[in-house]
Design an enzyme around this catalytic site. Structure first.
Site, PDB file in Angstrom:
ATOM      1  N   HIS A   6      21.608  43.647 101.731  1.00 47.19           N
ATOM      2  CA  HIS A   6      21.282  42.568 102.614  1.00 47.19           C
ATOM      3  C   HIS A   6      19.810  42.445 103.094  1.00 47.19           C
ATOM      4  O   HIS A   6      19.224  43.627 103.122  1.00 47.19           O
ATOM      5  CB  HIS A   6      22.067  42.926 104.025  1.00 47.19           C
ATOM      6  CG  HIS A   6      21.878  41.876 105.176  1.00 47.19           C
ATOM      7  ND1 HIS A   6      21.610  40.650 105.060  1.00 47.19           N
ATOM      8  CD2 HIS A   6      21.284  42.341 106.438  1.00 47.19           C
ATOM      9  CE1 HIS A   6      21.079  40.280 106.163  1.00 47.19           C
ATOM     10  NE2 HIS A   6      21.016  41.010 107.077  1.00 47.19           N
ATOM     11  N   CYS A  50      25.716  39.144 109.649  1.00 45.78           N
ATOM     12  CA  CYS A  50      25.086  39.664 108.361  1.00 45.78           C
ATOM     13  C   CYS A  50      26.025  40.368 107.067  1.00 45.78           C
ATOM     14  O   CYS A  50      25.587  40.454 106.121  1.00 45.78           O
ATOM     15  CB  CYS A  50      23.859  40.396 108.466  1.00 45.78           C
ATOM     16  SG  CYS A  50      22.698  39.381 109.545  1.00 45.78           S
ATOM     17  N   ASN A  77      15.452  36.914 106.627  1.00 43.46           N
ATOM     18  CA  ASN A  77      16.643  37.462 106.908  1.00 43.46           C
ATOM     19  C   ASN A  77      17.682  36.227 106.952  1.00 43.46           C
ATOM     20  O   ASN A  77      17.637  35.519 107.996  1.00 43.46           O
ATOM     21  CB  ASN A  77      16.880  38.257 107.884  1.00 43.46           C
ATOM     22  CG  ASN A  77      18.493  38.778 108.234  1.00 43.46           C
ATOM     23  OD1 ASN A  77      19.320  38.278 107.601  1.00 43.46           O
ATOM     24  ND2 ASN A  77      18.670  39.646 109.246  1.00 43.46           N
TER      25      ASN A  77
HETATM   26  N1  ACO Z   1       4.403  40.340 116.769  1.00 43.06           N
HETATM   27  C1  ACO Z   1       3.541  41.324 117.096  1.00 43.06           C
HETATM   28  N2  ACO Z   1       4.020  42.130 118.016  1.00 43.06           N
HETATM   29  C2  ACO Z   1       5.300  42.333 118.239  1.00 43.06           C
HETATM   30  C3  ACO Z   1       6.289  41.375 117.461  1.00 43.06           C
HETATM   31  C4  ACO Z   1       5.822  40.288 116.752  1.00 43.06           C
HETATM   32  N3  ACO Z   1       6.554  39.396 116.156  1.00 43.06           N
HETATM   33  N4  ACO Z   1       7.352  41.649 117.951  1.00 43.06           N
HETATM   34  C5  ACO Z   1       7.465  42.930 118.663  1.00 43.06           C
HETATM   35  N5  ACO Z   1       6.123  43.104 118.784  1.00 43.06           N
HETATM   36  C6  ACO Z   1       5.780  44.137 119.547  1.00 43.06           C
HETATM   37  C7  ACO Z   1       6.421  44.749 120.778  1.00 43.06           C
HETATM   38  O1  ACO Z   1       6.292  44.162 121.868  1.00 43.06           O
HETATM   39  C8  ACO Z   1       6.145  46.110 121.028  1.00 43.06           C
HETATM   40  O2  ACO Z   1       4.964  46.177 121.698  1.00 43.06           O
HETATM   41  P1  ACO Z   1       4.476  47.371 122.506  1.00 43.06           P
HETATM   42  O3  ACO Z   1       4.654  48.488 122.106  1.00 43.06           O
HETATM   43  O4  ACO Z   1       3.238  46.795 123.466  1.00 43.06           O
HETATM   44  O5  ACO Z   1       5.741  47.347 123.823  1.00 43.06           O
HETATM   45  C9  ACO Z   1       5.577  46.516 119.539  1.00 43.06           C
HETATM   46  O6  ACO Z   1       5.430  45.335 118.723  1.00 43.06           O
HETATM   47  C10 ACO Z   1       6.401  47.470 118.750  1.00 43.06           C
HETATM   48  O7  ACO Z   1       7.778  46.739 119.109  1.00 43.06           O
HETATM   49  P2  ACO Z   1       9.088  47.436 118.282  1.00 43.06           P
HETATM   50  O8  ACO Z   1      10.597  46.570 118.574  1.00 43.06           O
HETATM   51  O9  ACO Z   1       9.336  48.969 118.662  1.00 43.06           O
HETATM   52  O10 ACO Z   1       8.945  47.296 116.809  1.00 43.06           O
HETATM   53  P3  ACO Z   1       9.316  47.989 115.512  1.00 43.06           P
HETATM   54  O11 ACO Z   1       8.774  48.775 114.849  1.00 43.06           O
HETATM   55  O12 ACO Z   1      10.808  48.309 115.888  1.00 43.06           O
HETATM   56  O13 ACO Z   1       9.538  46.416 114.742  1.00 43.06           O
HETATM   57  C11 ACO Z   1      11.420  44.944 114.312  1.00 43.06           C
HETATM   58  C12 ACO Z   1      10.479  45.454 115.221  1.00 43.06           C
HETATM   59  C13 ACO Z   1      10.727  44.300 113.111  1.00 43.06           C
HETATM   60  C14 ACO Z   1      12.457  44.034 114.842  1.00 43.06           C
HETATM   61  C15 ACO Z   1      12.280  46.259 113.658  1.00 43.06           C
HETATM   62  O14 ACO Z   1      12.953  46.971 114.801  1.00 43.06           O
HETATM   63  C16 ACO Z   1      13.492  45.956 113.067  1.00 43.06           C
HETATM   64  O15 ACO Z   1      13.357  45.350 111.819  1.00 43.06           O
HETATM   65  N6  ACO Z   1      14.709  46.129 113.317  1.00 43.06           N
HETATM   66  C17 ACO Z   1      15.964  45.674 112.449  1.00 43.06           C
HETATM   67  C18 ACO Z   1      16.215  44.628 113.174  1.00 43.06           C
HETATM   68  C19 ACO Z   1      16.916  43.772 112.170  1.00 43.06           C
HETATM   69  O16 ACO Z   1      16.798  43.791 110.932  1.00 43.06           O
HETATM   70  N7  ACO Z   1      17.508  42.653 112.549  1.00 43.06           N
HETATM   71  C20 ACO Z   1      18.177  41.803 111.749  1.00 43.06           C
HETATM   72  C21 ACO Z   1      19.633  41.354 112.254  1.00 43.06           C
HETATM   73  S1  ACO Z   1      20.702  42.580 112.161  1.00 43.06           S
HETATM   74  C22 ACO Z   1      20.869  42.813 110.443  1.00 43.06           C
HETATM   75  O17 ACO Z   1      20.681  41.720 109.884  1.00 43.06           O
HETATM   76  C23 ACO Z   1      21.223  44.348 110.231  1.00 43.06           C
END
Ligand code: ACO
Length: 314
Positions: free
Chosen positions: A241, A112, A271
């Protein structure tokens, strides 16, 4: 005479097929409310047979048109991609042939952060006086390496391409640039195959990525302001980004930049990895928000991790 690098054209292309959050609800245990609340993404584009080179070609044609140069005037093509069409040859060389350029062309991979790394590389060739016009492209078909049954990653990514022409000028367009890498985070975000004959998919520890992204991108934004002797109020637009609205909001807050000065496309693009910054840039140039002379803060981070940013006078 000292040479400087300036953006003289932008362009982008999105494949027509849209996948909305409501459509993902039908196949995944997720909801529009969860995806929108946690990421800011409502829909994304995905390819339906098009290649990374196809997207890059369309974006590049539009870019050359705006820059008012012919393909024969391009001195170098750098294509940032994580999803090349083949292991070899480089997708950049396919683009070179299809667009009708007669110049060196290579792919660059920093996930990214790819476009930031590519733009910084192009800047060196121009400032050293080696080349006059460099076509810098970010093009991705992430939908091909997503496990569409994994709700933690399938909701995030989209396909698309964006590009700029970076040209030699008497005055500085790129005023500051910085790239960094820390390769000790392999397991936080990677494609889970080790051998080229296995199919691999994106695997991510979302929380870890989130924390590192906020920390490193806020640090680089602060460094750019400090090294350029600027305050946040002197920045016209941040073009980040487009990974997650919460990451972007946290960075803007830390440097004191109002969200009204942030270009956002993730709601409809998701993304798009290396394509997200040039896509957002092109959208805002073409809708008239970004104007000549504006000071832009570009920044991005990707798996590895690799990250970086630039201060650009448009
Ligand atoms: N729908 C519903 N529930 C979900 C989903 C979904 N799509 N995905 C995960 N969950 C659940 C999990 O299983 C978890 O459940 P649990 O509490 O029962 O275990 C709960 O939601 C919370 O999960 P987390 O992973 O803690 O959620 P978080 O608030 O961290 O959000 C996310 C997840 C959106 C991926 C976030 O961490 C994020 O955006 N991180 C950055 C990742 C990113 O941007 N990556 C892109 C590539 S890298 C880059 O471009 C920089």
């Amino acid at each position: 005479m000292k040479r400087f690098a300036r953006i003289t054209g932008t362009g982008s292309y999105l494949p027509p097929k849209i996948i909305t959050n409501s459509e993902l609800e039908k196949t995944l245990d997720t909801s529009d409310e969860w995806i929108t609340g946690r990421t800011g993404i409502k829909e994304r584009r995905v390819v339906d047979g098009e290649s990374t080179c196809d997207l890059a070609l369309e974006a590049s044609k539009r870019t050359l048109e705006m820059a008012e140069i012919r393909a024969s005037e391009i001195d170098l093509i750098i294509l940032a991609t994580t999803t090349p069409d083949k292991i070899f040859p480089a997708t950049a060389t396919m683009l070179q042939s299809r667009i009708g350029a007669n110049c060196p062309a290579f792919d660059l991979q920093a996930v990214c952060a790819g476009f930031i790394f590519a733009l910084t590389t192009a800047q060196q060739y121009i400032e050293n006086g080696v080349y006059k016009n460099v076509l810098v492209v970010g093009s991705e078909t992430f939908s091909r390496i997503i496990d569409w049954n994994d709700r933690s990653t399938a909701i995030l990514f989209g396909d698309g391409a964006g590009a700029v022409v970076l040209s030699s000028d008497n005055t500085a367009g790129i005023k500051y640039s910085k790239i960094s890498s820390d390769g000790s985070y392999l397991s936080s975000l990677h494609v889970n195959n080790n051998y080229i004959n296995e199919i691999g998919y994106v695997e991510m520890s979302g929380n870890e990525v989130y924390k590192i992204a906020v920390k490193q991108l806020a640090n680089i934004a602060e460094e750019i302001l400090r090294e350029s002797n600027l305050t946040a109020s002197e920045i016209s637009w941040m073009v980040p980004h487009q990974a997650n609205i919460r990451i972007i909001t946290a960075i803007a807050k830390r440097i004191g930049l109002p969200m009204s000065k942030v270009i956002l496309t993730l709601e409809t693009h998701g993304n798009t990895s290396a394509a997200s910054i040039p896509l957002a840039l092109d959208v805002a140039v073409r809708d008239g928000r970004i104007k000549k002379g504006d000071k832009l803060l570009l920044e991005g981070i990707g798996a590895g991790f690799s990250w970086g940013g630039l201060l650009v006078e448009y």
